[in-house]
Each structure stands twice: as structure tokens, then as C-alpha cells.
Design a protein around this motif. Structure first.
Motif, PDB file in Angstrom:
ATOM      1  N   VAL A   1       0.813  -1.306  -0.044  1.00 35.19           N
ATOM      2  CA  VAL A   1       0.188  -0.038   0.088  1.00 35.19           C
ATOM      3  C   VAL A   1       0.833   1.193   0.136  1.00 35.19           C
ATOM      4  O   VAL A   1       0.246   2.382  -0.155  1.00 35.19           O
ATOM      5  CB  VAL A   1      -0.989   0.018   1.206  1.00 35.19           C
ATOM      6  N   CYS A   2       2.285   1.278   0.344  1.00 33.90           N
ATOM      7  CA  CYS A   2       2.948   2.261   0.241  1.00 33.90           C
ATOM      8  C   CYS A   2       2.803   3.133  -1.086  1.00 33.90           C
ATOM      9  O   CYS A   2       3.184   2.428  -2.255  1.00 33.90           O
ATOM     10  CB  CYS A   2       4.378   2.011   0.684  1.00 33.90           C
ATOM     11  N   PRO A   3       2.852   4.351  -1.189  1.00 30.51           N
ATOM     12  CA  PRO A   3       2.875   5.174  -2.416  1.00 30.51           C
ATOM     13  C   PRO A   3       4.418   5.199  -2.769  1.00 30.51           C
ATOM     14  O   PRO A   3       5.085   6.271  -2.974  1.00 30.51           O
ATOM     15  CB  PRO A   3       2.435   6.451  -2.062  1.00 30.51           C
ATOM     16  N   THR A   4       4.992   4.084  -3.301  1.00 29.64           N
ATOM     17  CA  THR A   4       6.145   4.058  -3.578  1.00 29.64           C
ATOM     18  C   THR A   4       6.751   4.928  -4.690  1.00 29.64           C
ATOM     19  O   THR A   4       7.825   5.383  -4.681  1.00 29.64           O
ATOM     20  CB  THR A   4       6.655   2.623  -3.756  1.00 29.64           C
ATOM     21  N   GLU A   5       5.751   5.138  -5.437  1.00 35.16           N
ATOM     22  CA  GLU A   5       6.044   6.148  -6.819  1.00 35.16           C
ATOM     23  C   GLU A   5       6.373   7.516  -6.175  1.00 35.16           C
ATOM     24  O   GLU A   5       6.897   8.187  -7.073  1.00 35.16           O
ATOM     25  CB  GLU A   5       4.792   5.968  -7.558  1.00 35.16           C
ATOM     26  N   THR A   6       5.983   7.964  -4.905  1.00 38.29           N
ATOM     27  CA  THR A   6       6.319   9.201  -4.301  1.00 38.29           C
ATOM     28  C   THR A   6       7.380   9.108  -3.540  1.00 38.29           C
ATOM     29  O   THR A   6       7.868  10.333  -3.055  1.00 38.29           O
ATOM     30  CB  THR A   6       4.986   9.860  -3.894  1.00 38.29           C
ATOM     31  N   LEU A   7       7.571   8.016  -2.864  1.00 35.82           N
ATOM     32  CA  LEU A   7       8.713   7.689  -1.772  1.00 35.82           C
ATOM     33  C   LEU A   7       9.688   7.177  -2.354  1.00 35.82           C
ATOM     34  O   LEU A   7      10.732   7.804  -3.064  1.00 35.82           O
ATOM     35  CB  LEU A   7       8.150   7.084  -0.830  1.00 35.82           C
ATOM     36  N   CYS A   8      10.310   5.939  -2.070  1.00 34.90           N
ATOM     37  CA  CYS A   8      11.594   5.304  -2.452  1.00 34.90           C
ATOM     38  C   CYS A   8      11.733   5.315  -3.864  1.00 34.90           C
ATOM     39  O   CYS A   8      13.077   5.497  -4.354  1.00 34.90           O
ATOM     40  CB  CYS A   8      11.747   3.766  -1.896  1.00 34.90           C
ATOM     41  N   GLU A   9      10.762   4.876  -4.773  1.00 34.28           N
ATOM     42  CA  GLU A   9      11.161   4.575  -6.076  1.00 34.28           C
ATOM     43  C   GLU A   9      11.079   6.141  -6.841  1.00 34.28           C
ATOM     44  O   GLU A   9      11.931   6.061  -7.998  1.00 34.28           O
ATOM     45  CB  GLU A   9       9.831   3.751  -6.736  1.00 34.28           C
ATOM     46  N   GLN A  10      10.479   6.973  -6.331  1.00 32.51           N
ATOM     47  CA  GLN A  10      10.501   8.269  -7.067  1.00 32.51           C
ATOM     48  C   GLN A  10      12.183   8.828  -6.794  1.00 32.51           C
ATOM     49  O   GLN A  10      12.676   9.468  -7.702  1.00 32.51           O
ATOM     50  CB  GLN A  10       9.805   9.461  -6.234  1.00 32.51           C
ATOM     51  N   ALA A  11      12.646   8.493  -5.732  1.00 28.09           N
ATOM     52  CA  ALA A  11      14.123   8.866  -5.123  1.00 28.09           C
ATOM     53  C   ALA A  11      15.110   7.989  -5.802  1.00 28.09           C
ATOM     54  O   ALA A  11      16.299   8.395  -6.007  1.00 28.09           O
ATOM     55  CB  ALA A  11      14.317   8.936  -3.733  1.00 28.09           C
ATOM     56  N   CYS A  12      14.696   6.985  -6.632  1.00 31.26           N
ATOM     57  CA  CYS A  12      15.577   6.052  -7.146  1.00 31.26           C
ATOM     58  C   CYS A  12      16.432   6.704  -8.067  1.00 31.26           C
ATOM     59  O   CYS A  12      15.935   7.376  -9.062  1.00 31.26           O
ATOM     60  CB  CYS A  12      14.941   4.793  -7.607  1.00 31.26           C
ATOM     61  N   VAL A  13      17.861   6.474  -8.323  1.00 28.69           N
ATOM     62  CA  VAL A  13      18.567   7.171  -9.231  1.00 28.69           C
ATOM     63  C   VAL A  13      18.348   6.841 -10.672  1.00 28.69           C
ATOM     64  O   VAL A  13      18.657   7.379 -11.716  1.00 28.69           O
ATOM     65  CB  VAL A  13      20.225   6.958  -8.701  1.00 28.69           C
ATOM     66  N   ARG A  14      17.418   5.450 -10.835  1.00 35.98           N
ATOM     67  CA  ARG A  14      17.364   4.873 -12.000  1.00 35.98           C
ATOM     68  C   ARG A  14      15.905   5.676 -12.731  1.00 35.98           C
ATOM     69  O   ARG A  14      15.873   5.536 -13.637  1.00 35.98           O
ATOM     70  CB  ARG A  14      17.368   3.403 -12.036  1.00 35.98           C
ATOM     71  N   ASN A  15      15.420   6.456 -11.662  1.00 38.65           N
ATOM     72  CA  ASN A  15      14.258   7.133 -12.226  1.00 38.65           C
ATOM     73  C   ASN A  15      14.352   8.328 -12.922  1.00 38.65           C
ATOM     74  O   ASN A  15      14.294   9.516 -12.503  1.00 38.65           O
ATOM     75  CB  ASN A  15      13.420   7.252 -10.899  1.00 38.65           C
ATOM     76  N   THR A  16      14.567   8.147 -14.027  1.00 40.47           N
ATOM     77  CA  THR A  16      14.729   9.042 -15.226  1.00 40.47           C
ATOM     78  C   THR A  16      13.833   9.205 -16.294  1.00 40.47           C
ATOM     79  O   THR A  16      13.202   8.108 -16.639  1.00 40.47           O
ATOM     80  CB  THR A  16      16.505   9.228 -15.728  1.00 40.47           C
ATOM     81  N   ALA A  17      14.044  10.043 -17.178  1.00 47.97           N
ATOM     82  CA  ALA A  17      13.235  10.048 -18.494  1.00 47.97           C
ATOM     83  C   ALA A  17      13.550   8.927 -19.353  1.00 47.97           C
ATOM     84  O   ALA A  17      12.577   8.525 -20.015  1.00 47.97           O
ATOM     85  CB  ALA A  17      13.519  11.506 -19.126  1.00 47.97           C
TER      86      ALA A  17
END
Length: 453
Positions: A91-107
């Protein structure tokens, strides 16, 4: 305005369709999928994903453990910081927490699937009932925890680890709080919330007393006299009203209650839903209610929010999930009145809004949406009854960084306090940290309550 007064009905779909609609939203990764997903992690030394996690899980470490074939070790790394890591993975909104901060999260790339990897390892540990913690020798101290939601359970488990005896008081019939009653059914299937409660309380030293309401069955004064410390994790019990004409009509209900009823239903076909449903609000509750109304067989579901898309509390991912399920999201609309026919909802009149000099104002234009069911998801309120002289600020219990309230011997955490976001993972962190604060104070030599009496 056709089909006005068509009513709210159950059993709109075939049994097979209900089963498909309410199946697991994101099935667990298999071993090969987990290894592939883990291999994408860079194992950053100063991992921004770890900083973004409210419980500060060592994410690079647990992913490395998965990548080396050690999912149980990964589960322990997670549980060391977040004993409710299984539900948070769902249930965590990972898309706005850990996964948003992931260095691979680029365009050009996508983030590591941290949430799915967390579920993979914690599920394995729970399914094999691998317990990583034992109670310390009994300290003879007793702590009362009010509320058996994420904050209360996390607090109780950590206190038990330190050897304290814990009595948990909860108003409902089932333990779990938000995890049991407030999570969309497709996010936590197969009675997962209760299985997690059993896993957490298996450490021992935790007694649950259901049907116990603060202010009715006991007072804070009773608890402070009987126990060495008290933790409040009572959540938000009230729901905001619309304050408009027609709110009393049949077919108007709280989205929170709708979600809870659906969560507790043994047969989803018995849960009634309208043909045309309007949900008022812009947060996760609105999204969950709207999607589930559609999954129950509603033909048209519309979310109406008084501000723009960028102001919605629900994440972009959740908004997209709603749209992919056929939910219509309309912005800049505020409810004016609910229209009725023969005592039931027939439609809703809404006023168009806009932002002017930073304030929300009406444009003077109105419109009507046909509906036979209107759900309110405009926020929950905190009931302050039974809290005595506790300091309340901005409608929540005031606490310091350790969770201590204005009254000696009483701590608080979760949605009832005014720190952090109203998220399961935040509640877990606050319950855990309050338990450590309580343990430090008890270890410092405070006399047991029984000795004082």
C-alpha cells in the motif's frame, strides 16, 4: 438525466467477474523475476531511496540480499525497521517515496521495483512463519496501547521485544485499523491484514482487547494509574460532512464506510452499488472508493475535485490507475446540492471553481451530473473526546519528535498526531520510535505503576 432513481443494487456481475476484478493488483514476483528486478539496483552508498523511506529501511542491503538468493535475510533487514513491511509493500505510495528517489528514475529509465521486491521477501518470511525476534527477559513493566492500527501494532511489537508486557485496546471487532478496514480490497487480498497481525503478535507478550472505546470503557486517567506508560494510536474516527442540501438522501454515504464494508464482505456480489456513482474528493480514499465502485459493476463513476489535478493528494500513479479502470476524474468542481427523487439520490449539482490570487473561488457557473449514489471522501476528522488535558494543535494531538505528548507518561503516533503524512508507513515509524522512547524512559528507572499505587 435518464435512469434517475434507478437505485443501488447488488449482484451486478457474474461470480467469475467479481473474482477477476478483486484479484491481487500486483501479484508477487516469482524467484526469477525478483532476481532480475534486484539486478537493476546500483546499491548506492548514499542511497536516496533509503532517505525517502519514512522507516529508513536499508533498501540497498535488502535488495542485495535478494540478489544473492537470501530472501529471508532481506525480510529481516526490512522487519528490523518496519515490522509491517508486508502491508507497506502493498500500500505504500512508492512512486512518490523510495522509487521516486531511485537514481534510475529518469526520463530514459524506470526505477527499481522496490515495493515488489519488499513484498517478495516479506511474503516468503511470513508464509514460512520465520520469526526473527524474541522477547527480552520480562521487565515487569506494563504498557497500554490504545488503537490496534499500524502505529499501535508497531509500538506493541517493539515494546514486547524489549520485554515489556503490552495490552492493546481497540474499538473494533478486528485488529488492524486502517490495514483491515481502510485499504482497497484488491491491494491486500486473501485476508492478508489479519495474517500480518498474527505474524506480528506471535512474538508474545501482547494482549488484544477488542470492543474497548476510549472515553466509554476506560479513561486516560484509568490507564495512567494502571500502566507504566500509554501509547495512543487512535487514528481518525470522524468524517467531514458536505454541509449542503440533500446530504441526508438515501444513496449518500461516506467513502470510508463503503471501503470498510467492502473489505469485510465475504461475498462481493452482496455489496450494492449504483449505476452512476459520483465520488467527491481528491485523495486516496476517493480513488479507492471510485475504482472499487467500478469493479462492483457501476456503469459510470466520476470523481469530482474542487481544485486542479496537481493539487490532488492522490499520486499521479493512483490517478492513472483510476482512469485505466474507467473512472472519470473531473477537476474544478465543488458540490452545491444533491438532488433527490422519492427520497433517494437522483443527481448532484456542482459549481465550477477557479484559483484567483491563490484562493479558490466559484465562477458562478453550475452543472448537474446524474447519479444514484454519492460518496463523500473529503477528509477525516479527529475525535478529541476522552483525551482530557492533552494538548491539541490543528485538530491533532501535539507530540514532540519522540512521540511524547503534553502529558507525562503518554505518547502518541499515527494519523491522530500532526507530524508527517497520513500513511501506513509513517504510522509504523511513529509507533516504533515512540516505543523506543518509552523503553528509554522505563529503563531510566521510572517506578512501575503498581508500585506507585
Amino acid at each position: 438525466m435518464d435512469r434517475l432513481g434507478s437505485g443501488i443494487q447488488a449482484d451486478r456481475l457474474s461470480p467469475e467477474q467479481y473474482a477477476v476484478n478483486f484479484s491481487d493488483l500486483h501479484p508477487r514476483l516469482d524467484k526469477h523475476e525478483a532476481l532480475v528486478a534486484a539486478d537493476r539496483c546500483y546499491f548506492c552508498y548514499d542511497a536516496p531511496c533509503m532517505t525517502a523511506c519514512p522507516t529508513a529501511i536499508d533498501i540497498p542491503l535488502f535488495i542485495r540480499q535478494i540478489s544473492t538468493g537470501n530472501p529471508l535475510g532481506a525480510a529481516k533487514t526490512i522487519f528490523d525497521q518496519n515490522i509491517l513491511g508486508g502491508m507497506c509493500a502493498r500500500v505504500c505510495p512508492t512512486e512518490t517515496l523510495c522509487e521516486q528517489a531511485c537514481v534510475r528514475n529518469t526520463a530514459e529509465d524506470r526505477p527499481v521495483e522496490i515495493g515488489k521486491l519488499q513484498r517478495y521477501s516479506t511474503d516468503i518470511a511470513m508464509e514460512t512463519n520465520r520469526q526473527f525476534y524474541q522477547r527480552a527477559a520480562s521487565t515487569g513493566r506494563r504498557v497500554a496501547v490504545v488503537g490496534a492500527g499500524p502505529a499501535g501494532l508497531a509500538c506493541a511489537h517493539r515494546l514486547s521485544m524489549h520485554g515489556h508486557s503490552v495490552i492493546v485496546f481497540d474499538a473494533r471487532e478486528k485488529v488492524g485499523g486502517l490495514n483491515e478496514y481502510g485499504i482497497a480490497t484488491y491491494k491486500a487480498t486473501e485476508n492478508f491484514a489479519q495474517r500480518e497481525v498474527d505474524y506480528v503478535t506471535a512474538i508474545g507478550g501482547i494482549e488484544i482487547r477488542n470492543g474497548q472505546v476510549l472515553g466509554r470503557d476506560f479513561t486516560l486517567a484509568d490507564l495512567t494509574a494502571e500502566f507504566d506508560a500509554v501509547f495512543l494510536g487512535i487514528g481518525l474516527a470522524g468524517v467531514n460532512g458536505l454541509g449542503i442540501e440533500g446530504e441526508e438522501l438515501n444513496g449518500v454515504e461516506d467513502a470510508v464506510q463503503f471501503i470498510a464494508a467492502l473489505r469485510q464482505a465475504k461475498d462481493k456480489s452482496e455489496v450494492p452499488v449504483g449505476r452512476r456513482v459520483v465520488v467527491l474528493g481528491g485523495g486516496m480514499t476517493a480513488i479507492d472508493a471510485a475504482i472499487q465502485a467500478k469493479l462492483l459493476g457501476a456503469e459510470e463513476v466520476t470523481i469530482c475535485y474542487r481544485r486542479g489535478k496537481e493539487s490532488m493528494n492522490a499520486s499521479g500513479y493512483e490517478q492513472d490507475l483510476a482512469a485505466s479502470n474507467g473512472v472519470i476524474i473531473r477537476h474544478w468542481l465543488a458540490p452545491k446540492r444533491i438532488l433527490g427523487k422519492d427520497g433517494a439520490v437522483a443527481g448532484i449539482e456542482l459549481g465550477y471553481t477557479k484559483a484567483e490570487n491563490g484562493k479558490l473561488v466559484g465562477t458562478g457557473e453550475t452543472g448537474i451530473i446524474a447519479a444514484d449514489q454519492v460518496m463523500k471522501a473529503i477528509g477525516q476528522t479527529f475525535a478529541t473526546s476522552g483525551l482530557g488535558s492533552l494538548r491539541i494543535e490543528a485538530g491533532r494531538v501535539f507530540t514532540d519528535a519522540e512521540g511524547r505528548t503534553s502529558v507525562e507518561g503518554i505518547w502518541a503516533g499515527g494519523d491522530c498526531v500532526g507530524r508527517g503524512e497520513d500513511l501506513t508507513v509513517t504510522a509504523v515509524a511513529q509507533g516504533r520510535d515512540a516505543a523506543e522512547s518509552i523503553n528509554r524512559q522505563l529503563a531510566a528507572g521510572a517506578q512501575p505503576a503498581a508500585a506507585v499505587a
